[in-house]
Design an enzyme around this catalytic site. Structure first.
Site, PDB file in Angstrom:
ATOM      1  N   ARG A  17       0.818  -1.216   0.000  1.00 51.09           N
ATOM      2  CA  ARG A  17       0.000   0.000   0.000  1.00 51.09           C
ATOM      3  C   ARG A  17       0.856   1.273   0.000  1.00 51.09           C
ATOM      4  O   ARG A  17       0.354   2.357  -0.251  1.00 51.09           O
ATOM      5  CB  ARG A  17      -0.945   0.004   1.216  1.00 51.09           C
ATOM      6  CG  ARG A  17      -2.109  -0.975   1.072  1.00 51.09           C
ATOM      7  CD  ARG A  17      -2.891  -1.143   2.372  1.00 51.09           C
ATOM      8  NE  ARG A  17      -2.236  -2.082   3.282  1.00 51.09           N
ATOM      9  CZ  ARG A  17      -2.687  -2.393   4.500  1.00 51.09           C
ATOM     10  NH1 ARG A  17      -3.793  -1.833   4.957  1.00 51.09           N
ATOM     11  NH2 ARG A  17      -2.051  -3.256   5.254  1.00 51.09           N
ATOM     12  N   GLY A 138      -8.903  -3.682  12.509  1.00 53.80           N
ATOM     13  CA  GLY A 138      -9.739  -4.752  13.042  1.00 53.80           C
ATOM     14  C   GLY A 138     -10.627  -4.182  14.151  1.00 53.80           C
ATOM     15  O   GLY A 138     -10.182  -3.359  14.942  1.00 53.80           O
ATOM     16  N   ASN A 168      -8.533  -2.497  17.020  1.00 50.65           N
ATOM     17  CA  ASN A 168      -7.316  -3.179  17.444  1.00 50.65           C
ATOM     18  C   ASN A 168      -6.086  -2.403  16.982  1.00 50.65           C
ATOM     19  O   ASN A 168      -5.929  -2.127  15.800  1.00 50.65           O
ATOM     20  CB  ASN A 168      -7.339  -4.581  16.803  1.00 50.65           C
ATOM     21  CG  ASN A 168      -6.034  -5.328  16.972  1.00 50.65           C
ATOM     22  OD1 ASN A 168      -5.338  -5.147  17.961  1.00 50.65           O
ATOM     23  ND2 ASN A 168      -5.724  -6.173  15.995  1.00 50.65           N
ATOM     24  N   ASN A 226       0.448   2.463   6.778  1.00 50.38           N
ATOM     25  CA  ASN A 226       0.271   1.572   5.636  1.00 50.38           C
ATOM     26  C   ASN A 226       0.520   2.260   4.301  1.00 50.38           C
ATOM     27  O   ASN A 226       0.807   1.613   3.319  1.00 50.38           O
ATOM     28  CB  ASN A 226      -1.149   1.002   5.631  1.00 50.38           C
ATOM     29  CG  ASN A 226      -1.418   0.180   6.882  1.00 50.38           C
ATOM     30  OD1 ASN A 226      -0.652  -0.714   7.216  1.00 50.38           O
ATOM     31  ND2 ASN A 226      -2.479   0.514   7.584  1.00 50.38           N
ATOM     32  N   ASN A 376      39.629  40.406   6.578  1.00 48.36           N
ATOM     33  CA  ASN A 376      38.417  40.967   5.983  1.00 48.36           C
ATOM     34  C   ASN A 376      38.379  40.625   4.500  1.00 48.36           C
ATOM     35  O   ASN A 376      39.291  40.963   3.752  1.00 48.36           O
ATOM     36  CB  ASN A 376      38.403  42.487   6.181  1.00 48.36           C
ATOM     37  CG  ASN A 376      37.018  43.041   5.927  1.00 48.36           C
ATOM     38  OD1 ASN A 376      36.389  42.713   4.923  1.00 48.36           O
ATOM     39  ND2 ASN A 376      36.540  43.866   6.834  1.00 48.36           N
ATOM     40  N   ASN A 385      40.126  27.443  -6.500  1.00 53.17           N
ATOM     41  CA  ASN A 385      40.821  26.313  -5.877  1.00 53.17           C
ATOM     42  C   ASN A 385      40.991  25.126  -6.807  1.00 53.17           C
ATOM     43  O   ASN A 385      41.720  24.200  -6.502  1.00 53.17           O
ATOM     44  CB  ASN A 385      40.070  25.868  -4.609  1.00 53.17           C
ATOM     45  CG  ASN A 385      38.655  25.423  -4.909  1.00 53.17           C
ATOM     46  OD1 ASN A 385      38.011  25.925  -5.819  1.00 53.17           O
ATOM     47  ND2 ASN A 385      38.165  24.460  -4.145  1.00 53.17           N
ATOM     48  N   TYR A 386      40.334  25.162  -7.955  1.00 51.28           N
ATOM     49  CA  TYR A 386      40.258  23.966  -8.809  1.00 51.28           C
ATOM     50  C   TYR A 386      40.775  24.304 -10.199  1.00 51.28           C
ATOM     51  O   TYR A 386      40.277  25.246 -10.836  1.00 51.28           O
ATOM     52  CB  TYR A 386      38.794  23.521  -8.870  1.00 51.28           C
ATOM     53  CG  TYR A 386      38.541  22.216  -9.567  1.00 51.28           C
ATOM     54  CD1 TYR A 386      39.290  21.081  -9.263  1.00 51.28           C
ATOM     55  CD2 TYR A 386      37.513  22.110 -10.508  1.00 51.28           C
ATOM     56  CE1 TYR A 386      39.029  19.876  -9.892  1.00 51.28           C
ATOM     57  CE2 TYR A 386      37.242  20.902 -11.136  1.00 51.28           C
ATOM     58  CZ  TYR A 386      38.010  19.790 -10.824  1.00 51.28           C
ATOM     59  OH  TYR A 386      37.737  18.596 -11.442  1.00 51.28           O
ATOM     60  N   ALA A 422      41.101  45.914  -4.921  1.00 49.05           N
ATOM     61  CA  ALA A 422      39.853  45.421  -5.509  1.00 49.05           C
ATOM     62  C   ALA A 422      40.057  45.047  -6.966  1.00 49.05           C
ATOM     63  O   ALA A 422      40.853  45.669  -7.669  1.00 49.05           O
ATOM     64  CB  ALA A 422      38.776  46.491  -5.382  1.00 49.05           C
TER      65      ALA A 422
END
Ligand code: UD1
Ligand code: CA
Length: 471
Positions: A17, A138, A168, A226, A376, A385-386, A422
């Protein structure tokens, strides 16, 4: 006192289910597989044995409990019903033991509630709930005197029986030595052709055994899972219960209906968790830390007084004391922020140590970097980095100032108290206290003519007319 209690956990059902490829027992509630909740609660009762009844392909479940060598496993090759499932464990159960039956798909039952079953003096104790809409469960049948006569499954029930609201939960206590005899009585003469465990109740009554019910007021605690709608309901119930416990322990949760805490998460005093936080353990939030709305935090350690501002995403990060992160920050594994570090909006940090008091307030990527104290970092700083194949380290020593829009092409070191102008692309070392600047020189063209509007020319992209309805 009932000792020699053995617990059976029924977990062999296919869970059709659910309509998912994930086995039902492994569906998570608060980040932990459903079956783990049941086994954890079973252990709290300190039984002499816990029997897990599993279906044919139980290897993922066995892997889950690989370290819990105190569990006993029983295989039910064909799912011929809940009674048949218990029969599979019977050879492993001592003949004179008392038995407690738990269902793998009733995962949020509490040990306190189960204790009410085991302290009763009746031969059989059934845990029941009253449901306005009892569909799927049940029904408990009673005689004119109100004594339990049995349990009838919905598919076998008469219309009158279907109206019964007492149902139940599926959880039973069966007194010492009674299980083998009662199981022997079961047949599969019913609508589903299954051996229903629930039929033991009628057999017990016929044998003159005493049958009692324990009614749980909190229906959600024993709700069966269920399908995916019931899984979501169980999740919300668990989250609410967990939030209530945390609030009682001093965590300020602004709205307990809007929080998701999965796995092991611990909090110090005076922590505030605002709405819509998703937190996945292991995580620890030290005293007076604050989680603003809409944050996702996984596997992190957050130091005292740190603030995670709205819409931030943190995974595998460590924050020392008094850090500020976000709004809209992303901390990835290995982000290691020391005392008083400040990370602002749209800053991504990965495998990087930032020393005390350092700041990256806007729009930056800091990966594989070792950053000292009081550094800062200006807006738009990128650690390159790659190189497409390898990852390289960037080192920014104490007191460095990086101007905005800087590319730091790693491997590269900016020494203590150095400044980067900058817009620089820094490819080599900047010595201590020096200014490193690497950018084109500005030139001005006096009286430069701006382009004029034209309507047609080769290569001109023309404005499109809006698409009309039905076009
Ligand atoms: C069952 C009860 C029902 C109760 C409800 C409570 C029976 C016949 N019915 O119905 O009275 O109201 O739980 O949630 O017991 N399982 C096995 N092997 C099987 C069949 C089931 O191990 O052959 C396990 C399932 O994995 C599940 C549990 O038993 O954990 C209950 O099975 P399920 O098919 O979900 O029963 P319900 O229809 O919910
Ligand atoms: Ca069920």
């Amino acid at each position: 006192m009932k000792n020699e209690l053995e617990i059976c956990v029924l977990a062999a059902g296919k869970g059709t289910r659910m309509k998912t490829t994930t086995p039902k027992m492994l569906q998570p509630i608060a980040g932990r597989p459903m079956i783990e909740h049941v086994v954890a609660v079973a252990k709290q009762l300190e039984p002499t044995a816990i029997h897990l009844i599993v279906g044919e392909d139980a290897s993922p479940m066995q892997a889950l409990f690989a370290e819990q060598t105190d569990l006993t496993w029983a295989e039910q090759r064909e799912q011929l019903g809940t009674g048949h499932a218990v029969m599979q464990a019977l050879p492993n159960i001592k003949a004179d033991s008392a038995t407690l039956i738990l269902l793998g798909d009733v995962p949020l039952i509490r040990a306190e509630t189960l204790a009410q079953l085991t302290v009763s003096h009746a031969d059989i104790v059934v845990l029941t709930i009253n449901l306005e809409v009892p569909t799927g469960y049940g029904r408990i049948t009673r005689d004119a005197q109100g004594r339990v006569t049995g349990i009838v499954e919905e598919k076998d029930a008469t219309p009158a029986e279907r109206d019964i609201k007492e149902v139940n939960s599926g959880l039973f206590y069966i007194g010492p030595g009674l299980l083998p005899g009662l199981l022997a009585k079961l047949t599969n003469d019913n609508r589903q052709g299954e051996f229903y465990l629930t039929d033991i109740v009628a057999h017990a009554v016929q044998q003159g055994l005493s049958v009692e019910t324990v009614n749980v007021a909190d229906a959600e605690e024993v709700g069966g899972v269920n399908d995916l709608a019931q899984l979501a309901a169980a999740e919300r119930y668990f989250q609410r219960r967990q939030a209530e416990a945390l609030m009682r322990a001093g965590v300020r949760i602004i709205d307990p209906a809007r929080i998701d805490i999965r796995g092991a998460v611990t909090f110090g005093m005076d922590v505030i968790v605002d709405v819509n936080a998703v937190i996945e353990g292991p995580c620890h939030f030290a005293g007076s830390s604050v989680i603003e709305p809409h944050c996702v935090i996984k596997q992190c350690r957050i130091g005292a007084g740190s603030v995670i501002k709205a819409h931030s995403n943190l995974e595998g990060a460590t924050l020392a004391e008094g850090c500020q992160v976000g709004p809209y920050a992303r901390l990835r594994p290995g982000a290691d922020l020391r005392d008083g570090v400040s990370i602002g909006n749209f800053v991504e940090v990965k495998k990087t140590v930032m020393g005390p008091g350092s700041k990256a307030s806007h729009l930056s990527y800091l990966g594989d970097a070792s950053i000292g104290a009081e550094v800062n970092i200006g807006a738009g700083t990128i650690t390159c980095n790659y190189d497409g194949v390898n990852k390289w380290q960037t080192v920014l020593e104490d007191g460095v100032f990086i101007g905005s829009n800087t590319a730091l092409v790693a491997p590269v070191t900016v020494e203590k108290d150095a400044t980067v102008g900058a817009g620089s692309t820094i490819t080599g070392q900047v010595p201590q206290a020096a200014l490193g600047v690497a950018r084109g020189k500005q030139r001005n063209i006096e009286g430069w003519p701006r382009p004029e509007k034209i309507t047609d020319a080769p290569g001109l992209v023309k404005k499109q007319s809006p698409i009309k309805d039905g076009a």
